[in-house]
Design a protein around this motif. Structure first.
Motif, PDB file in Angstrom:
ATOM      1  N   UNK A 173      20.761  22.702  40.448  1.00 28.96           N
ATOM      2  CA  UNK A 173      20.021  22.163  39.306  1.00 28.96           C
ATOM      3  C   UNK A 173      19.032  23.182  38.729  1.00 28.96           C
ATOM      4  N   UNK A 174      18.976  24.375  39.321  1.00 32.64           N
ATOM      5  CA  UNK A 174      18.044  25.404  38.848  1.00 32.64           C
ATOM      6  C   UNK A 174      16.650  25.264  39.421  1.00 32.64           C
ATOM      7  N   UNK A 175      16.490  24.343  40.379  1.00 30.46           N
ATOM      8  CA  UNK A 175      15.177  24.136  40.996  1.00 30.46           C
ATOM      9  C   UNK A 175      14.961  25.157  42.132  1.00 30.46           C
ATOM     10  N   UNK A 176      13.726  25.644  42.242  1.00 29.06           N
ATOM     11  CA  UNK A 176      13.377  26.553  43.345  1.00 29.06           C
ATOM     12  C   UNK A 176      12.698  25.721  44.427  1.00 29.06           C
ATOM     13  N   UNK A 177      13.225  25.838  45.641  1.00 29.33           N
ATOM     14  CA  UNK A 177      12.671  25.133  46.799  1.00 29.33           C
ATOM     15  C   UNK A 177      12.230  26.161  47.840  1.00 29.33           C
ATOM     16  N   UNK A 178      11.148  25.825  48.528  1.00 28.99           N
ATOM     17  CA  UNK A 178      10.649  26.695  49.578  1.00 28.99           C
ATOM     18  C   UNK A 178      10.967  26.104  50.950  1.00 28.99           C
ATOM     19  N   UNK A 179      11.493  26.959  51.801  1.00 27.12           N
ATOM     20  CA  UNK A 179      11.706  26.570  53.196  1.00 27.12           C
ATOM     21  C   UNK A 179      10.390  26.845  53.934  1.00 27.12           C
ATOM     22  N   UNK A 180       9.824  25.804  54.541  1.00 32.30           N
ATOM     23  CA  UNK A 180       8.490  25.917  55.141  1.00 32.30           C
ATOM     24  C   UNK A 180       8.469  25.331  56.550  1.00 32.30           C
ATOM     25  N   UNK A 181       7.361  25.586  57.216  1.00 34.64           N
ATOM     26  CA  UNK A 181       7.138  25.006  58.540  1.00 34.64           C
ATOM     27  C   UNK A 181       5.737  24.396  58.576  1.00 34.64           C
ATOM     28  N   UNK A 182       5.632  23.159  59.045  1.00 28.35           N
ATOM     29  CA  UNK A 182       4.344  22.468  59.095  1.00 28.35           C
ATOM     30  C   UNK A 182       3.601  22.833  60.381  1.00 28.35           C
ATOM     31  N   UNK A 183       2.356  22.376  60.463  1.00 25.88           N
ATOM     32  CA  UNK A 183       1.540  22.625  61.649  1.00 25.88           C
ATOM     33  C   UNK A 183       2.144  21.969  62.886  1.00 25.88           C
TER      34      UNK A 183
END
Length: 237
Positions: free
Chosen positions: A212-222
């Motif tokens: 869809x052209x969306x940028x997503x970030x792969x993250x890690x929580x506390x």
């Protein structure tokens, strides 16, 4: 009558003579006393000047020793093994202290002290920006003291970093601008793994542009949860 007049004139003459004598003598005595007092003050100052110089030098030595002791205590508190005396950080007057340095390889280590013998606090990949708070000139080169996190500081060798900002710098944190769901995949169709509040700082791992052209970030929580957040709901740092 003539005798009384003669005595009166003699008395007046004696008084005038005494007054003249006082006028001549008193200033001379006062001037001598002033000169003696001035000479005494100058002598005392001459004796004190070398003492003041020695006191200043001793105060400087005490301050330097106190700084070394504090650095030693800090190195021990951070878990480092003291192999050599802790470094005395000295700004590089020729180039100045950089505000940020960037890692130049995929395996850059940050140590608890300014040699490779100290404990490794963190390892970073290439293009990681690190805030510089101090530096030390060692025999092997310059070491920068950097912020690994808000609570952890360490030392990185200047040969492993650069002061030139790379064009493809990798962010280290993702901060939420509102309450955000950490999702299992990079679309809103994936289920939520964890809901985090506005202003939460997440560790940045990677990024992805979906169909869809969306940028997503792969993250890690506390908590250690790894997932994806939509870029428009966050900002990277």
């Amino acid at each position: 009558m003539y005798t009384m007049k003669k005595k009166l004139l003699a008395t007046i003459g004696a008084v005038l003579g005494l007054s003249l004598l006082l006028t001549i003598t008193v200033p001379s005595t006062t001037k001598a006393n002033s000169n003696l007092l001035l000479a005494s003050v100058e002598w005392v100052q001459a004796q004190l000047n070398p003492i003041n110089t020695k006191v200043t030098a001793l105060e400087k030595q005490v301050a330097e020793q106190d700084a070394i002791i504090k650095q030693l205590q800090k190195a021990v508190a951070e878990g480092g093994t003291v192999v050599t005396p802790p470094p005395t950080t000295t700004p590089d007057e020729s180039t100045g202290l950089p505000t940020t340095v960037y890692t130049t390889s995929s395996n850059v280590k940050v140590h608890s002290g300014a040699t490779r013998d100290y404990k490794v606090l963190a390892t970073f990949g290439a293009n990681k920006g690190l805030k510089v708070i101090d530096q030390h000139k060692a025999a092997t080169g310059i070491w920068y003291r950097v912020e690994v996190s808000a609570t952890v500081k360490g030392w990185v060798f200047s040969g492993d970093v650069t002061t030139t900002k790379p064009s493809n710098i990798v962010p280290s944190q993702v901060v939420t601008k509102q309450a955000v769901n950490i999702r299992k995949g990079a679309t809103t169709n994936y289920k939520s793994l964890e809901l985090v509040a506005k202003g939460t700082s997440l560790k940045y791992l990677d990024s992805f542009k979906n169909a869809n052209g969306e940028i997503w970030y792969n993250v890690q929580t506390a908590k250690g949860t790894k997932g994806w957040v939509l870029s428009t709901l966050t900002e990277v740092k």
